[in-house]
Write an enzyme that holds these catalytic residues in place. Sequence first.
Site, PDB file in Angstrom:
ATOM      1  N   LYS A  42       3.620  15.664  36.829  1.00  0.00           N
ATOM      2  CA  LYS A  42       2.714  16.291  37.798  1.00  0.00           C
ATOM      3  C   LYS A  42       2.539  17.429  37.291  1.00  0.00           C
ATOM      4  O   LYS A  42       2.897  18.061  37.311  1.00  0.00           O
ATOM      5  CB  LYS A  42       3.065  15.751  39.343  1.00  0.00           C
ATOM      6  CG  LYS A  42       4.345  16.925  39.512  1.00  0.00           C
ATOM      7  CD  LYS A  42       4.637  16.308  41.270  1.00  0.00           C
ATOM      8  CE  LYS A  42       6.716  17.368  41.234  1.00  0.00           C
ATOM      9  NZ  LYS A  42       6.948  17.090  42.121  1.00  0.00           N
ATOM     10  N   ARG A 136       8.860  15.285  54.702  1.00  0.00           N
ATOM     11  CA  ARG A 136       7.441  15.847  53.754  1.00  0.00           C
ATOM     12  C   ARG A 136       6.546  14.250  53.631  1.00  0.00           C
ATOM     13  O   ARG A 136       5.429  13.742  54.297  1.00  0.00           O
ATOM     14  CB  ARG A 136       7.606  16.198  52.884  1.00  0.00           C
ATOM     15  CG  ARG A 136       6.995  17.227  51.859  1.00  0.00           C
ATOM     16  CD  ARG A 136       7.115  17.612  50.665  1.00  0.00           C
ATOM     17  NE  ARG A 136       7.598  16.463  49.837  1.00  0.00           N
ATOM     18  CZ  ARG A 136       8.110  17.194  48.467  1.00  0.00           C
ATOM     19  NH1 ARG A 136       8.304  18.210  48.124  1.00  0.00           N
ATOM     20  NH2 ARG A 136       8.199  15.632  47.456  1.00  0.00           N
ATOM     21  N   TYR A 252      -5.696  51.037  36.535  1.00  0.00           N
ATOM     22  CA  TYR A 252      -5.818  50.803  37.279  1.00  0.00           C
ATOM     23  C   TYR A 252      -5.266  52.234  38.651  1.00  0.00           C
ATOM     24  O   TYR A 252      -3.746  52.353  38.046  1.00  0.00           O
ATOM     25  CB  TYR A 252      -5.967  49.987  37.968  1.00  0.00           C
ATOM     26  CG  TYR A 252      -7.084  49.092  37.591  1.00  0.00           C
ATOM     27  CD1 TYR A 252      -8.971  49.237  38.418  1.00  0.00           C
ATOM     28  CD2 TYR A 252      -7.106  47.376  37.597  1.00  0.00           C
ATOM     29  CE1 TYR A 252      -9.259  48.770  37.539  1.00  0.00           C
ATOM     30  CE2 TYR A 252      -7.799  46.906  37.272  1.00  0.00           C
ATOM     31  CZ  TYR A 252      -9.133  47.725  37.531  1.00  0.00           C
ATOM     32  OH  TYR A 252     -10.393  46.413  37.281  1.00  0.00           O
ATOM     33  N   MET A 300      -6.186  43.237  35.760  1.00  0.00           N
ATOM     34  CA  MET A 300      -6.960  41.406  36.121  1.00  0.00           C
ATOM     35  C   MET A 300      -6.661  40.376  34.435  1.00  0.00           C
ATOM     36  O   MET A 300      -6.046  39.719  34.794  1.00  0.00           O
ATOM     37  CB  MET A 300      -8.605  41.320  36.764  1.00  0.00           C
ATOM     38  CG  MET A 300      -9.211  39.770  36.249  1.00  0.00           C
ATOM     39  SD  MET A 300      -8.990  39.099  37.748  1.00  0.00           S
ATOM     40  CE  MET A 300      -9.433  37.430  38.115  1.00  0.00           C
TER      41      MET A 300
HETATM   42  C1  LIG Z   1       8.921  16.784  42.522  1.00  0.00           C
HETATM   43  C2  LIG Z   1       9.448  15.984  42.754  1.00  0.00           C
HETATM   44  C3  LIG Z   1      10.202  15.705  41.160  1.00  0.00           C
HETATM   45  C4  LIG Z   1      11.106  16.872  40.931  1.00  0.00           C
HETATM   46  O1  LIG Z   1      11.040  17.653  41.201  1.00  0.00           O
HETATM   47  P1  LIG Z   1      11.553  19.100  40.545  1.00  0.00           P
HETATM   48  O2  LIG Z   1      12.763  19.627  41.405  1.00  0.00           O
HETATM   49  O3  LIG Z   1      10.809  19.630  39.688  1.00  0.00           O
HETATM   50  O4  LIG Z   1      13.153  18.482  39.153  1.00  0.00           O
HETATM   51  C5  LIG Z   1      11.203  14.774  41.975  1.00  0.00           C
HETATM   52  N1  LIG Z   1      10.603  13.835  42.827  1.00  0.00           N
HETATM   53  C6  LIG Z   1       9.481  13.767  43.616  1.00  0.00           C
HETATM   54  C7  LIG Z   1       9.336  13.010  44.878  1.00  0.00           C
HETATM   55  C8  LIG Z   1       9.254  14.958  43.573  1.00  0.00           C
HETATM   56  O5  LIG Z   1       7.475  14.922  44.413  1.00  0.00           O
END
Ligand SMILES: *Cc1c(COP(=O)(O)O)cnc(C)c1O
Length: 350
Positions: A42, A136, A252, A300
């Site tokens: 992701k 969650r 800056y 920046m």
């Molecule tokens: C993002 C995620 C992972 C990976 O987690 P890491 O801590 O980056 O290894 C695994 N399972 C779910 C459901 C996630 O959302």
Amino acid sequence: MTSLPDAPEPTHRLRIDTEALAHNWRALDALSGKAETGAAVKANCYGLGVDTCVPVLRDAGCEHFFVAHWSEVHDVLKHVPAEQIAVLHGPLNSAEVDFAIALGVCPVINSIPQAIRWVAGGGGVCHLMVDTGINRLGVSPDELESDAVQALDIDILMSHLASADEDGDTNALQLEAFRASFGKVTYRRLSLSNSAGIALGEDFAVDVTRPGLALYGGIPRRELADKVRQVAYIEAAIIQVREIGPGDRIGYNGEFTASKPMRIGTVSLGYADGFLRARGPGCNLRHGGRSLPLLGKVSMDMIVVDLTNASHVGEGDWLDVPFDLQNAAQQSSVSQYELLTVLGRRLHSR
Ligand SMILES: *Cc1c(COP(=O)(O)O)cnc(C)c1O
């Protein structure tokens, strides 16, 4: 209409060590014991680039790819078969159900409404997330025996650990809650561990693991420190060199004042690229083996380094930016996740 010329190469870049990425997947796979090792891809592979990382993970042997959003599917689908892709947010409406079915991608069902929507829309095999304490996403354990959930054809029954990077009793309690759900639904495989969870041992690995952070060089638990290699390297070019004298101030707020004649270089990297104000000074860049101290504030898009003792380094030369994730996170109090993912927003991987 004539087409526009290609944009010139940027003066900063993210270099991905694909060998290290493959190494990290194999190391996590070894730690996962009998379990199959997947990959969280992701957020554009945590900022490092789907097109760079997914083929490497696939060629290393990965067959489970997890994205968060439906909008992330097309990019991953260029590299792996649809049935190996799972969407963690699940179908939030019937258009997403149709999309999943049309492409053959597997949703992770997270709630009773999602379960009903998936089945009503003609969905087949899916994964199911059960919430064991992170609050969650996921159905609650007491919803598992509902008609909506029982109607699902579940491949992977999964849960997610809230504090796998910490010791304490949360991990054991979540494992216990996860185990208590096994008898309540029919499934083919089980999955619980993210990167940190893999370091908790085989009990947590079960059938499929889902590392993200550690694949890309993050170290969420010390057990992984000697197993995970750095993957993302930042490089930036010097875009201007100047000579300054005693009393001249840099950047800056003129935070640095020269006390002697100096030769300085302006480098094309700033907090707009994820190089944070909080990290300098004391965070030196390098050229070859030579350390080039940072002078003044990060602005920046730019930082200034001392080239007084590096007369051979000049405009157009590329510098290495230290990016040890664990150290950078400690110095900046920004999490390793955030440090990685902000990088890719501007720096293009190669
Ligand atoms: C993002 C995620 C992972 C990976 O987690 P890491 O801590 O980056 O290894 C695994 N399972 C779910 C459901 C996630 O959302």
